[in-house]
Motif scaffolding. Structure first.
Motif, PDB file in Angstrom:
ATOM      1  N   VAL A  57      31.192  27.928  39.184  1.00 47.38           N
ATOM      2  CA  VAL A  57      31.083  27.351  40.419  1.00 47.38           C
ATOM      3  C   VAL A  57      30.699  28.515  41.378  1.00 47.38           C
ATOM      4  O   VAL A  57      30.521  28.245  42.604  1.00 47.38           O
ATOM      5  CB  VAL A  57      32.679  27.096  41.046  1.00 47.38           C
ATOM      6  N   LEU A  58      30.672  29.857  40.959  1.00 44.32           N
ATOM      7  CA  LEU A  58      30.309  30.915  41.763  1.00 44.32           C
ATOM      8  C   LEU A  58      28.702  31.311  41.528  1.00 44.32           C
ATOM      9  O   LEU A  58      28.192  31.120  40.179  1.00 44.32           O
ATOM     10  CB  LEU A  58      31.116  32.056  41.454  1.00 44.32           C
ATOM     11  N   THR A  59      28.015  31.921  42.525  1.00 43.08           N
ATOM     12  CA  THR A  59      26.873  32.380  42.251  1.00 43.08           C
ATOM     13  C   THR A  59      27.005  33.748  41.210  1.00 43.08           C
ATOM     14  O   THR A  59      27.847  34.133  41.434  1.00 43.08           O
ATOM     15  CB  THR A  59      26.204  32.649  43.630  1.00 43.08           C
ATOM     16  N   TYR A  60      26.060  33.990  40.561  1.00 48.54           N
ATOM     17  CA  TYR A  60      26.132  35.065  39.510  1.00 48.54           C
ATOM     18  C   TYR A  60      24.745  35.129  38.604  1.00 48.54           C
ATOM     19  O   TYR A  60      23.757  34.338  38.811  1.00 48.54           O
ATOM     20  CB  TYR A  60      27.416  34.547  38.323  1.00 48.54           C
ATOM     21  N   PHE A  61      24.953  36.480  38.054  1.00 52.34           N
ATOM     22  CA  PHE A  61      23.804  36.798  37.025  1.00 52.34           C
ATOM     23  C   PHE A  61      24.183  37.344  35.838  1.00 52.34           C
ATOM     24  O   PHE A  61      25.647  37.547  35.755  1.00 52.34           O
ATOM     25  CB  PHE A  61      22.861  37.772  37.815  1.00 52.34           C
ATOM     26  N   TRP A  62      23.597  37.095  34.643  1.00 49.33           N
ATOM     27  CA  TRP A  62      24.011  37.693  33.429  1.00 49.33           C
ATOM     28  C   TRP A  62      22.769  38.446  32.879  1.00 49.33           C
ATOM     29  O   TRP A  62      21.516  38.270  33.265  1.00 49.33           O
ATOM     30  CB  TRP A  62      24.578  36.642  32.310  1.00 49.33           C
ATOM     31  N   THR A  63      23.137  39.339  32.061  1.00 45.50           N
ATOM     32  CA  THR A  63      22.158  40.189  31.218  1.00 45.50           C
ATOM     33  C   THR A  63      22.650  40.479  29.837  1.00 45.50           C
ATOM     34  O   THR A  63      23.761  40.820  29.522  1.00 45.50           O
ATOM     35  CB  THR A  63      22.315  41.877  32.174  1.00 45.50           C
ATOM     36  N   ALA A  64      21.441  40.193  29.120  1.00 45.85           N
ATOM     37  CA  ALA A  64      21.708  40.427  27.605  1.00 45.85           C
ATOM     38  C   ALA A  64      21.352  41.780  26.968  1.00 45.85           C
ATOM     39  O   ALA A  64      20.725  42.712  27.440  1.00 45.85           O
ATOM     40  CB  ALA A  64      20.623  39.569  26.704  1.00 45.85           C
ATOM     41  N   HIS A  65      22.534  42.245  26.122  1.00 50.64           N
ATOM     42  CA  HIS A  65      22.521  43.745  25.919  1.00 50.64           C
ATOM     43  C   HIS A  65      21.650  43.884  24.691  1.00 50.64           C
ATOM     44  O   HIS A  65      21.390  44.997  24.335  1.00 50.64           O
ATOM     45  CB  HIS A  65      23.765  44.208  25.783  1.00 50.64           C
ATOM     46  N   ASN A  66      21.305  42.991  24.052  1.00 48.11           N
ATOM     47  CA  ASN A  66      20.626  42.796  22.632  1.00 48.11           C
ATOM     48  C   ASN A  66      19.913  41.486  22.381  1.00 48.11           C
ATOM     49  O   ASN A  66      20.099  40.449  22.949  1.00 48.11           O
ATOM     50  CB  ASN A  66      21.520  43.262  21.620  1.00 48.11           C
ATOM     51  N   HIS A  91      19.538  34.803  37.023  1.00 51.32           N
ATOM     52  CA  HIS A  91      20.470  34.679  38.113  1.00 51.32           C
ATOM     53  C   HIS A  91      20.665  33.110  38.680  1.00 51.32           C
ATOM     54  O   HIS A  91      19.598  32.288  38.406  1.00 51.32           O
ATOM     55  CB  HIS A  91      19.893  35.239  39.432  1.00 51.32           C
ATOM     56  N   LEU A  92      21.850  32.665  38.962  1.00 46.42           N
ATOM     57  CA  LEU A  92      22.222  31.464  39.140  1.00 46.42           C
ATOM     58  C   LEU A  92      22.806  31.105  40.349  1.00 46.42           C
ATOM     59  O   LEU A  92      23.818  31.897  40.466  1.00 46.42           O
ATOM     60  CB  LEU A  92      22.730  30.593  37.799  1.00 46.42           C
ATOM     61  N   ALA A  93      22.650  30.126  41.167  1.00 47.18           N
ATOM     62  CA  ALA A  93      23.504  30.104  42.334  1.00 47.18           C
ATOM     63  C   ALA A  93      23.982  28.693  42.593  1.00 47.18           C
ATOM     64  O   ALA A  93      23.177  27.620  42.252  1.00 47.18           O
ATOM     65  CB  ALA A  93      22.439  30.135  43.644  1.00 47.18           C
ATOM     66  N   PHE A  94      24.987  28.495  42.972  1.00 46.81           N
ATOM     67  CA  PHE A  94      25.773  27.155  43.162  1.00 46.81           C
ATOM     68  C   PHE A  94      26.075  27.034  44.715  1.00 46.81           C
ATOM     69  O   PHE A  94      26.808  27.808  45.108  1.00 46.81           O
ATOM     70  CB  PHE A  94      26.719  27.108  42.379  1.00 46.81           C
ATOM     71  N   GLY A  95      25.870  25.987  45.262  1.00 49.60           N
ATOM     72  CA  GLY A  95      26.300  25.751  46.831  1.00 49.60           C
ATOM     73  C   GLY A  95      27.541  25.082  46.805  1.00 49.60           C
ATOM     74  O   GLY A  95      28.242  24.738  45.652  1.00 49.60           O
ATOM     75  N   ALA A  96      28.002  24.790  47.841  1.00 45.91           N
ATOM     76  CA  ALA A  96      29.422  24.056  47.941  1.00 45.91           C
ATOM     77  C   ALA A  96      29.388  22.950  47.047  1.00 45.91           C
ATOM     78  O   ALA A  96      28.696  21.771  47.197  1.00 45.91           O
ATOM     79  CB  ALA A  96      29.623  23.621  49.550  1.00 45.91           C
ATOM     80  N   VAL A 117      28.249  38.889  36.111  1.00 39.69           N
ATOM     81  CA  VAL A 117      28.713  39.302  37.512  1.00 39.69           C
ATOM     82  C   VAL A 117      28.894  38.155  38.405  1.00 39.69           C
ATOM     83  O   VAL A 117      27.678  37.355  38.659  1.00 39.69           O
ATOM     84  CB  VAL A 117      27.805  40.392  37.845  1.00 39.69           C
ATOM     85  N   GLU A 118      29.799  37.807  38.813  1.00 39.79           N
ATOM     86  CA  GLU A 118      30.296  36.543  39.603  1.00 39.79           C
ATOM     87  C   GLU A 118      30.443  37.070  41.141  1.00 39.79           C
ATOM     88  O   GLU A 118      31.033  38.165  41.049  1.00 39.79           O
ATOM     89  CB  GLU A 118      31.279  35.838  39.196  1.00 39.79           C
ATOM     90  N   PHE A 119      29.783  36.461  41.987  1.00 38.51           N
ATOM     91  CA  PHE A 119      30.212  36.582  43.502  1.00 38.51           C
ATOM     92  C   PHE A 119      31.172  35.846  44.192  1.00 38.51           C
ATOM     93  O   PHE A 119      30.965  34.464  43.994  1.00 38.51           O
ATOM     94  CB  PHE A 119      28.643  36.597  44.240  1.00 38.51           C
TER      95      PHE A 119
END
Length: 147
Positions: A57-66, A91-96, A117-119
């Motif tokens: 439900v939160l704007t976030y990004f992820w990174t793959a380590h391998n 990066h993914l973003a979600f509005g209200a 990482v979630e914001f």
């Protein structure tokens, strides 16, 4: 595919896991850090295993380590296979009121390792996270910050 259940073509066990986890806020294996602005997760998925269904439900990004191969199961019934590469970041973003429910299965031969990482300071309220997924700091660990 059934109009009333877009996930009817999934294996029965995956459908059951969807019902059990579709409201889960656990977007990783362990929550390693949390402030009033962000949550930082580590996710590790061994070959043949799945990160259970969870709701973003939160704007976030992820990174793959391998590098690795993954299969995503999405609430709308899609099953998507992807090959991840080291350093891949999305990066993914979600509005209200917006969200995404999915699970990730490791269909490769190496562990899948991600940081997410979630914001927290956005339109949607963060979902609850149970204590058992929070990082347990070992007794005696030196956690002093450098000045």
């Amino acid at each position: 595919m059934s109009d009333s259940n877009p996930r009817a073509h999934w294996p029965v066990e995956v459908q059951r896991e969807y019902e059990e986890g579709r409201n889960s806020g656990c977007v990783g294996s362990v929550l390693v850090s949390e402030t009033d602005r962000v949550r930082v997760w580590h996710l590790s998925i061994a070959p043949g295993k799945r990160c259970g269904f969870h709701r973003h439900v939160l704007t976030y990004f992820w990174t793959a380590h391998n590098p690795g191969k993954a299969r995503g199961y999405f609430e709308d019934g899609r099953i998507v296979d992807v090959e991840h590469y080291k350093g891949e970041t999305r990066h993914l973003a979600f509005g209200a009121g917006e969200y995404m429910v999915h699970a990730v299965e490791n269909i490769g031969t190496t562990d899948l390792l991600f940081t997410t990482v979630e914001f927290l300071d956005i339109a949607n309220k963060p979902l609850a996270v149970p204590d058992h997924v929070r990082l347990k700091i070992p007794q005696g660990a030196d956690i002093k910050m450098a000045s």
